[in-house]
Design a protein around this motif. Structure first.
Motif, PDB file in Angstrom:
ATOM      1  N   ASP A 147       0.799  -1.228   0.000  1.00 55.71           N
ATOM      2  CA  ASP A 147       0.000   0.000   0.000  1.00 55.71           C
ATOM      3  C   ASP A 147       0.833   1.280   0.000  1.00 55.71           C
ATOM      4  O   ASP A 147       0.275   2.375  -0.069  1.00 55.71           O
ATOM      5  N   ILE A 148       2.142   1.142   0.091  1.00 59.05           N
ATOM      6  CA  ILE A 148       2.990   2.345   0.141  1.00 59.05           C
ATOM      7  C   ILE A 148       2.898   3.111  -1.177  1.00 59.05           C
ATOM      8  O   ILE A 148       3.098   2.557  -2.256  1.00 59.05           O
ATOM      9  N   GLU A 149       2.587   4.393  -1.077  1.00 61.11           N
ATOM     10  CA  GLU A 149       2.550   5.274  -2.242  1.00 61.11           C
ATOM     11  C   GLU A 149       3.703   6.263  -2.155  1.00 61.11           C
ATOM     12  O   GLU A 149       4.274   6.496  -1.084  1.00 61.11           O
ATOM     13  N   LEU A 150       4.032   6.856  -3.283  1.00 61.59           N
ATOM     14  CA  LEU A 150       5.172   7.776  -3.345  1.00 61.59           C
ATOM     15  C   LEU A 150       5.023   8.914  -2.347  1.00 61.59           C
ATOM     16  O   LEU A 150       6.006   9.343  -1.729  1.00 61.59           O
ATOM     17  N   GLU A 151       3.806   9.395  -2.170  1.00 63.99           N
ATOM     18  CA  GLU A 151       3.584  10.527  -1.270  1.00 63.99           C
ATOM     19  C   GLU A 151       3.732  10.161   0.207  1.00 63.99           C
ATOM     20  O   GLU A 151       3.789  11.037   1.066  1.00 63.99           O
ATOM     21  N   HIS A 152       3.811   8.855   0.499  1.00 67.69           N
ATOM     22  CA  HIS A 152       3.978   8.416   1.881  1.00 67.69           C
ATOM     23  C   HIS A 152       5.434   8.476   2.320  1.00 67.69           C
ATOM     24  O   HIS A 152       5.728   8.256   3.500  1.00 67.69           O
ATOM     25  N   ILE A 153       6.334   8.768   1.393  1.00 72.91           N
ATOM     26  CA  ILE A 153       7.771   8.748   1.678  1.00 72.91           C
ATOM     27  C   ILE A 153       8.328  10.165   1.685  1.00 72.91           C
ATOM     28  O   ILE A 153       8.067  10.957   0.775  1.00 72.91           O
ATOM     29  N   THR A 154       9.091  10.459   2.722  1.00 65.67           N
ATOM     30  CA  THR A 154       9.798  11.743   2.803  1.00 65.67           C
ATOM     31  C   THR A 154      11.265  11.450   3.070  1.00 65.67           C
ATOM     32  O   THR A 154      11.608  10.802   4.062  1.00 65.67           O
ATOM     33  N   ILE A 155      12.131  11.917   2.180  1.00 63.64           N
ATOM     34  CA  ILE A 155      13.565  11.686   2.346  1.00 63.64           C
ATOM     35  C   ILE A 155      14.312  13.009   2.189  1.00 63.64           C
ATOM     36  O   ILE A 155      14.136  13.726   1.192  1.00 63.64           O
ATOM     37  N   THR A 156      15.115  13.343   3.191  1.00 63.41           N
ATOM     38  CA  THR A 156      15.992  14.513   3.111  1.00 63.41           C
ATOM     39  C   THR A 156      17.428  14.008   3.051  1.00 63.41           C
ATOM     40  O   THR A 156      17.668  12.813   2.890  1.00 63.41           O
ATOM     41  N   GLU A 157      18.386  14.900   3.207  1.00 62.25           N
ATOM     42  CA  GLU A 157      19.791  14.518   3.064  1.00 62.25           C
ATOM     43  C   GLU A 157      20.217  13.474   4.094  1.00 62.25           C
ATOM     44  O   GLU A 157      20.964  12.545   3.786  1.00 62.25           O
ATOM     45  N   LYS A 158      19.723  13.593   5.326  1.00 66.75           N
ATOM     46  CA  LYS A 158      20.177  12.687   6.382  1.00 66.75           C
ATOM     47  C   LYS A 158      19.049  11.943   7.099  1.00 66.75           C
ATOM     48  O   LYS A 158      19.313  11.147   8.005  1.00 66.75           O
ATOM     49  N   LYS A 159      17.819  12.213   6.702  1.00 66.13           N
ATOM     50  CA  LYS A 159      16.695  11.584   7.392  1.00 66.13           C
ATOM     51  C   LYS A 159      15.640  11.108   6.403  1.00 66.13           C
ATOM     52  O   LYS A 159      15.657  11.479   5.234  1.00 66.13           O
ATOM     53  N   GLY A 160      14.720  10.304   6.907  1.00 67.19           N
ATOM     54  CA  GLY A 160      13.615   9.859   6.070  1.00 67.19           C
ATOM     55  C   GLY A 160      12.503   9.277   6.917  1.00 67.19           C
ATOM     56  O   GLY A 160      12.748   8.753   8.006  1.00 67.19           O
ATOM     57  N   THR A 161      11.281   9.394   6.452  1.00 67.41           N
ATOM     58  CA  THR A 161      10.144   8.809   7.151  1.00 67.41           C
ATOM     59  C   THR A 161       9.216   8.124   6.150  1.00 67.41           C
ATOM     60  O   THR A 161       9.176   8.471   4.975  1.00 67.41           O
ATOM     61  N   LEU A 162       8.474   7.175   6.663  1.00 67.98           N
ATOM     62  CA  LEU A 162       7.504   6.435   5.859  1.00 67.98           C
ATOM     63  C   LEU A 162       6.176   6.412   6.599  1.00 67.98           C
ATOM     64  O   LEU A 162       6.104   5.985   7.753  1.00 67.98           O
ATOM     65  N   LYS A 163       5.125   6.885   5.942  1.00 65.15           N
ATOM     66  CA  LYS A 163       3.785   6.802   6.518  1.00 65.15           C
ATOM     67  C   LYS A 163       3.175   5.462   6.119  1.00 65.15           C
ATOM     68  O   LYS A 163       3.143   5.123   4.933  1.00 65.15           O
ATOM     69  N   VAL A 164       2.712   4.710   7.097  1.00 62.36           N
ATOM     70  CA  VAL A 164       2.213   3.364   6.851  1.00 62.36           C
ATOM     71  C   VAL A 164       0.732   3.282   7.209  1.00 62.36           C
ATOM     72  O   VAL A 164       0.320   3.699   8.294  1.00 62.36           O
ATOM     73  N   HIS A 165      -0.052   2.737   6.277  1.00 60.16           N
ATOM     74  CA  HIS A 165      -1.484   2.531   6.505  1.00 60.16           C
ATOM     75  C   HIS A 165      -1.669   1.136   7.061  1.00 60.16           C
ATOM     76  O   HIS A 165      -1.606   0.154   6.331  1.00 60.16           O
ATOM     77  N   GLY A 166      -1.885   1.040   8.370  1.00 53.53           N
ATOM     78  CA  GLY A 166      -1.900  -0.259   9.037  1.00 53.53           C
ATOM     79  C   GLY A 166      -3.275  -0.804   9.325  1.00 53.53           C
ATOM     80  O   GLY A 166      -4.292  -0.337   8.799  1.00 53.53           O
TER      81      GLY A 166
END
Length: 282
Positions: A147-166
């Protein structure tokens, strides 16, 4: 008693539960009601605690422990509803069955995981690498991965997060470590841009859960090991729970468990753990 089941089903539907969950509850209750009808000529409003206890003993003898406890949860919710509706005078409850046997490790052994990872990287398929690293570094369920979509991912130079629909239509945010971020970035360089919003692409849009396990199985077969997405999730849980610096609440939030007690499924014992423990007292 079928009227009672019908009314209970209507109640469950009003609670925003999925059709699959409702069907599971109703199936458990129907079996219980049929058993109860065989035991007595009285209606459900005369249900006694000892009868619930008797049914618990019946489940212990006839079904696996995990199935029995799932049915007990269904029954407890049902009798609570009966009490709230005024159908039962007393608030009844049946205890779940305790498992006294040690939990067996259901993940991948560390050596197996390394061999599998090597095989996937040697094949060079960027999507497969990304799929594997997300499972290995986040512990997401296979359904959540799909279910992961492109908009669920945020990546910067040193960090990143993933929004998960659980489960239960709940969202959680998981941090992406360096390996996970790099695998996503490398895959995005070759990912077709005209295939919709899903991160991982199959033959017809977003990848399906059975395709995930087929991909993993293909690599596992090459090196003679059994592997699935669920096993990788258990491996993540095992690593986290055996890290003294990680709080159990953190593990709960990463893996998306609504109940703290569920995290206990990762407190498995490997044969190697026993060997190390016993060698330490020589």
């Amino acid at each position: 008693m079928m009227d009672i089941i019908h009314k209970y089903k209507e109640f469950l539907s009003s609670q925003d539960k999925s059709p699959k969950t409702i069907e599971s509850y109703v199936r458990d209750i129907r079996l219980f009601v049929n058993w109860y009808s065989d035991q007595t000529n009285h209606d459900i409003n005369t249900l006694q605690q000892f009868e619930l206890n008797d049914y618990r003993k019946e489940l212990e003898k006839t079904v696996k422990l995990k199935t029995a406890n799932r049915k007990i949860v269904s029954i407890n919710r049902f009798v609570e509803w009966l009490f709230n509706e005024g159908i039962l005078e007393d608030k009844l409850h049946v205890k779940t069955i305790k498992d006294t046997t040690p939990l067996e490790f259901k993940g991948l052994d560390e050596t197996e995981e390394k061999r599998l990872r090597k095989e996937i990287y040697l094949a060079g398929n960027k999507m497969h690498i990304c799929l594997f690293e997300l499972l290995r570094n986040t512990g997401v369920r296979v359904s959540e991965l799909c279910d992961i979509e492109l908009e669920h991912i945020t990546i910067t130079e040193k960090k990143g997060t993933l929004k998960v629909h659980g489960k239960g239509d709940k969202w959680r945010t998981i941090s992406l470590n360096k390996t996970a971020r790099e695998s996503i970035q490398e895959y995005l360089k070759v990912r077709p841009s005209d295939k919709g919003n899903n991160l991982l692409i199959g033959q017809r849009g977003g990848i399906k859960r059975n395709a995930v396990d087929l991909i993993l199985k293909k690599y596992g077969d090459k090196i003679g090991i059994n592997v699935s997405a669920h096993m990788l999730r258990h491996s993540v849980g095992y690593k986290l729970i055996n890290n003294p610096n990680v709080a159990i609440t953190t593990i709960q939030s990463i893996l998306g468990h609504s109940n703290m007690s569920t995290v206990a499924i990762y407190t498995q014992t490997k044969q190697k753990d026993q060997e190390i423990a016993l060698e330490s007292i020589e």
